[in-house]
Design a protein around this motif. Structure first.
Motif, PDB file in Angstrom:
ATOM      1  N   GLU A 157      48.991  88.636 110.284  1.00 33.66           N
ATOM      2  CA  GLU A 157      47.938  88.465 111.281  1.00 33.66           C
ATOM      3  C   GLU A 157      48.530  88.580 112.679  1.00 33.66           C
ATOM      4  N   VAL A 158      47.701  88.958 113.626  1.00 34.72           N
ATOM      5  CA  VAL A 158      48.059  88.907 115.035  1.00 34.72           C
ATOM      6  C   VAL A 158      47.040  88.008 115.716  1.00 34.72           C
ATOM      7  N   ASP A 159      47.475  86.809 116.055  1.00 34.40           N
ATOM      8  CA  ASP A 159      46.594  85.795 116.634  1.00 34.40           C
ATOM      9  C   ASP A 159      47.474  84.829 117.412  1.00 34.40           C
ATOM     10  N   TYR A 160      47.441  84.925 118.741  1.00 28.89           N
ATOM     11  CA  TYR A 160      48.340  84.074 119.514  1.00 28.89           C
ATOM     12  C   TYR A 160      47.743  83.697 120.860  1.00 28.89           C
ATOM     13  N   GLU A 161      48.305  82.633 121.424  1.00 26.83           N
ATOM     14  CA  GLU A 161      48.021  82.218 122.796  1.00 26.83           C
ATOM     15  C   GLU A 161      49.342  81.895 123.466  1.00 26.83           C
ATOM     16  N   LEU A 162      49.330  81.903 124.796  1.00 31.64           N
ATOM     17  CA  LEU A 162      50.562  81.736 125.568  1.00 31.64           C
ATOM     18  C   LEU A 162      50.490  80.506 126.459  1.00 31.64           C
ATOM     19  N   GLY A 171      50.136  74.855 120.004  1.00 34.94           N
ATOM     20  CA  GLY A 171      50.098  74.791 118.550  1.00 34.94           C
ATOM     21  C   GLY A 171      51.445  74.549 117.911  1.00 34.94           C
ATOM     22  N   THR A 172      51.437  74.442 116.584  1.00 32.79           N
ATOM     23  CA  THR A 172      52.644  74.136 115.834  1.00 32.79           C
ATOM     24  C   THR A 172      53.279  75.359 115.181  1.00 32.79           C
ATOM     25  N   GLU A 173      52.512  76.438 115.013  1.00 27.11           N
ATOM     26  CA  GLU A 173      53.027  77.585 114.277  1.00 27.11           C
ATOM     27  C   GLU A 173      52.463  78.889 114.831  1.00 27.11           C
ATOM     28  N   VAL A 174      53.095  79.996 114.412  1.00 25.69           N
ATOM     29  CA  VAL A 174      52.644  81.337 114.810  1.00 25.69           C
ATOM     30  C   VAL A 174      53.290  82.329 113.856  1.00 25.69           C
ATOM     31  N   SER A 175      52.618  83.432 113.603  1.00 30.79           N
ATOM     32  CA  SER A 175      53.194  84.435 112.701  1.00 30.79           C
ATOM     33  C   SER A 175      54.239  85.276 113.427  1.00 30.79           C
ATOM     34  N   ARG A 176      55.223  85.711 112.667  1.00 31.28           N
ATOM     35  CA  ARG A 176      56.234  86.618 113.227  1.00 31.28           C
ATOM     36  C   ARG A 176      55.574  87.895 113.737  1.00 31.28           C
ATOM     37  N   LYS A 177      54.555  88.348 113.038  1.00 34.83           N
ATOM     38  CA  LYS A 177      53.854  89.561 113.465  1.00 34.83           C
ATOM     39  C   LYS A 177      53.169  89.359 114.813  1.00 34.83           C
ATOM     40  N   SER A 178      52.663  88.156 115.075  1.00 34.39           N
ATOM     41  CA  SER A 178      52.040  87.859 116.368  1.00 34.39           C
ATOM     42  C   SER A 178      53.063  87.888 117.489  1.00 34.39           C
ATOM     43  N   VAL A 179      54.226  87.272 117.251  1.00 34.82           N
ATOM     44  CA  VAL A 179      55.290  87.291 118.257  1.00 34.82           C
ATOM     45  C   VAL A 179      55.706  88.729 118.537  1.00 34.82           C
ATOM     46  N   ALA A 180      55.817  89.516 117.471  1.00 36.03           N
ATOM     47  CA  ALA A 180      56.183  90.930 117.626  1.00 36.03           C
ATOM     48  C   ALA A 180      55.130  91.700 118.413  1.00 36.03           C
ATOM     49  N   ALA A 181      53.870  91.410 118.179  1.00 35.18           N
ATOM     50  CA  ALA A 181      52.798  92.104 118.902  1.00 35.18           C
ATOM     51  C   ALA A 181      52.891  91.803 120.398  1.00 35.18           C
ATOM     52  N   TYR A 182      53.183  90.548 120.733  1.00 33.93           N
ATOM     53  CA  TYR A 182      53.346  90.181 122.147  1.00 33.93           C
ATOM     54  C   TYR A 182      54.543  90.904 122.755  1.00 33.93           C
ATOM     55  N   LYS A 192      54.577  92.975 132.984  1.00 30.84           N
ATOM     56  CA  LYS A 192      53.937  91.711 132.597  1.00 30.84           C
ATOM     57  C   LYS A 192      54.964  90.595 132.472  1.00 30.84           C
ATOM     58  N   ASN A 193      54.575  89.399 132.905  1.00 34.47           N
ATOM     59  CA  ASN A 193      55.346  88.172 132.663  1.00 34.47           C
ATOM     60  C   ASN A 193      56.808  88.285 133.073  1.00 34.47           C
ATOM     61  N   ILE A 194      57.062  88.927 134.197  1.00 38.99           N
ATOM     62  CA  ILE A 194      58.420  88.990 134.732  1.00 38.99           C
ATOM     63  C   ILE A 194      58.777  87.640 135.360  1.00 38.99           C
ATOM     64  N   LYS A 195      60.042  87.244 135.201  1.00 38.75           N
ATOM     65  CA  LYS A 195      60.554  85.943 135.683  1.00 38.75           C
ATOM     66  C   LYS A 195      59.745  84.803 135.077  1.00 38.75           C
ATOM     67  N   ALA A 196      59.443  84.924 133.785  1.00 38.53           N
ATOM     68  CA  ALA A 196      58.615  83.932 133.101  1.00 38.53           C
ATOM     69  C   ALA A 196      59.285  83.469 131.823  1.00 38.53           C
ATOM     70  N   SER A 197      59.001  82.220 131.458  1.00 33.06           N
ATOM     71  CA  SER A 197      59.398  81.683 130.162  1.00 33.06           C
ATOM     72  C   SER A 197      58.105  81.289 129.449  1.00 33.06           C
ATOM     73  N   VAL A 198      57.822  81.974 128.352  1.00 31.06           N
ATOM     74  CA  VAL A 198      56.487  81.948 127.751  1.00 31.06           C
ATOM     75  C   VAL A 198      56.536  81.328 126.354  1.00 31.06           C
ATOM     76  N   GLY A 199      55.747  80.284 126.135  1.00 31.41           N
ATOM     77  CA  GLY A 199      55.561  79.737 124.799  1.00 31.41           C
ATOM     78  C   GLY A 199      54.476  80.512 124.083  1.00 31.41           C
ATOM     79  N   ILE A 200      54.637  80.705 122.768  1.00 33.98           N
ATOM     80  CA  ILE A 200      53.646  81.449 122.001  1.00 33.98           C
ATOM     81  C   ILE A 200      53.351  80.720 120.694  1.00 33.98           C
ATOM     82  N   ASP A 201      52.055  80.504 120.434  1.00 34.31           N
ATOM     83  CA  ASP A 201      51.616  79.817 119.229  1.00 34.31           C
ATOM     84  C   ASP A 201      50.286  80.401 118.779  1.00 34.31           C
ATOM     85  N   LYS A 202      49.847  80.007 117.588  1.00 35.83           N
ATOM     86  CA  LYS A 202      48.541  80.404 117.086  1.00 35.83           C
ATOM     87  C   LYS A 202      47.503  79.383 117.522  1.00 35.83           C
ATOM     88  N   PRO A 203      46.417  79.817 118.146  1.00 31.64           N
ATOM     89  CA  PRO A 203      45.373  78.866 118.559  1.00 31.64           C
ATOM     90  C   PRO A 203      44.839  78.067 117.366  1.00 31.64           C
TER      91      PRO A 203
END
Length: 213
Positions: A157-162, A171-182, A192-203
């Protein structure tokens, strides 16, 4: 058509494999896949793909791979602090500015509540080199994005928020495919998102711990 040249460090990993799948048929992107063992990339080939065996901590091998690249995406494990230092030095030496670097949630104590306590009990002692790697990158002059995934699943699945640095992780989890899509999106839109530290999880995955525990 000018190609964007992308160096993937740790190309044999699961997230990197998804990134390669997302990008390998884009004619405007050339991928250099850098990893210790080529056999981990069986079946991956194409006119826009170059596979290089090497070790990120081997200065000469990394420097050779870095030449003429536009973007570096690093998805590594282990001594991330030492690796980050080597990568930053090689990028600066070769005039490469754009870096996408995967670390972990929890490096800033940004995970709140019961999940934060659980996460710290599970991986807190191993986060020091991940935090140091982020510090090395964030104090460089590079156009970086540090990516901090939640606990990873193999869900198709590809389902994420930042979330951004300074914000509570969600959130507590996220798919590897979602991280890859981002990450693939960052590579295709490198401003996009230059000079940023971004958390990624599944809503919707908030809780005391990931669902698979």
């Amino acid at each position: 058509m000018k190609q964007t040249k992308v160096l993937i460090l740790g190309a044999g990993g699961a997230i990197a494999h998804h990134v390669i799948q997302f990008l390998q048929h884009h004619g405007n992107i050339h991928l250099t896949l850098f990893l210790r063992n080529k056999s981990h990339l069986k079946g991956i080939k194409g006119p826009n793909i170059n596979i290089v065996e090497g070790d990120v901590l081997h200065h000469k091998q990394l420097n050779e791979a870095m030449k003429d690249q536009d973007i570096v995406y690093a998805n590594l494990a282990g001594s991330l602090d030492k690796m980050a230092r080597q990568i930053v030095e090689a990028m600066e030496k070769n005039g490469v500015r754009r870096l996408i670097f995967v670390t972990s949630l929890g490096i800033y104590n940004e995970v709140p509540g019961a999940f934060g306590k659980w996460n710290d009990s599970m991986i807190g002692n191993s986060l020091a080199p991940y935090r140091e790697a982020a510090d090395i990158i964030e104090t460089s002059d590079l156009d970086y994005t540090v990516v901090r995934p939640a606990w990873l699943t193999d869900n198709e699945e590809v389902d994420y928020e930042l979330t951004q640095k300074g914000e509570d992780f969600k959130g507590t989890e996220v798919s590897r495919k979602s991280v890859a899509a981002y990450i693939a999106d960052l590579i295709q839109h490198p401003r996009k998102n230059i000079k940023a530290s971004v958390g990624i999880d599944k809503p919707g995955t908030e809780g005391d711990k990931p669902s698979f525990y």
